[in-house]
Design a protein around this motif. Structure first.
Motif, short mmCIF file in Angstrom:
data_model
loop_
_atom_site.label_atom_id
_atom_site.label_comp_id
_atom_site.label_asym_id
_atom_site.label_seq_id
_atom_site.Cartn_x
_atom_site.Cartn_y
_atom_site.Cartn_z
N SER A 182 18.91 -39.12 -9.21
CA SER A 182 19.06 -38.18 -8.10
C SER A 182 20.24 -38.55 -7.20
O SER A 182 20.91 -37.67 -6.66
N GLN A 204 14.24 -42.38 -11.37
CA GLN A 204 14.41 -41.05 -10.78
C GLN A 204 15.36 -41.11 -9.58
O GLN A 204 16.18 -40.21 -9.39
N PRO A 232 12.19 -38.60 -4.79
CA PRO A 232 11.70 -39.35 -5.94
C PRO A 232 11.20 -40.75 -5.51
O PRO A 232 11.72 -41.33 -4.56
#
Length: 177
Positions: free
Chosen positions: A148, A144, A139
């Motif tokens: 993650s 993001q 990402p």
């Protein structure tokens, strides 16, 4: 009077003679040149130390520190951090190489986004002969990345450029690892 470099590159090394010259050259060939390359030799036994001395004699930006006894990666990184003069810390592993515009791109990004701590890169994996294996695409947006990171590591540590003040504020690397 010489200015301090903008970037301090930390490269811990142990028994890496086969790969380290290419890694060093990939740093020396960066399009952005205000850096110092701090190589921490952690008691190499394969003549890596001799090669590092030779490379350092050809470029004043290279600083080689040889640990008096084996320290491991995180302690070696902290030894390098203690010598760093740059406002930014970059990482490079002895068996990796960086594309020529890496520092220029990462630094520009961090300067545009002063609230970000660090910038990493995607990784192209190759075998020992340089044959392409895969591209690791992680990402790229901060939200993001945060999401993650709850499940797995999506940051290639050997490719980061971060603000030195944040490394210092965290107390450097956790040596327990």
């Amino acid at each position: 009077m010489a200015r301090d470099p903008t970037i301090s590159v930390l490269m811990p090394v142990r028994n890496s003679r086969e790969y380290v010259e290419r890694a060093v050259k990939s740093i020396l060939e960066q399009s952005y040149s205000s850096f110092e390359l701090i190589i921490i030799d952690d008691q190499s036994e394969d003549r890596t130390s001799e090669l590092l001395r030779k490379l350092a004699s050809g470029d004043s930006r290279i600083i080689v520190i040889r640990n008096q006894q084996w320290q491991g990666v995180t302690r070696s990184l902290n030894i390098g951090l203690s010598r760093a003069r740059g406002d930014f810390i970059a990482r490079q592993d002895a068996d990796d190489w960086s594309v020529a515009g890496r520092f220029e791109s990462q630094l520009a990004y961090l300067q545009c986004y002063p609230d970000l701590a660090l910038a990493g890169t995607w990784v192209t994996k190759v075998d020992h002969e340089g044959t392409f294996l895969e591209i690791k695409e992680w990402p790229t947006e901060p939200d993001q990345i945060k999401k993650s990171l709850l499940r797995k590591n999506v940051i290639a540590h050997g490719s980061v450029l971060g603000r030195r003040e944040l490394f210092n504020r965290c107390g450097g690397y956790r040596e327990v690892f």
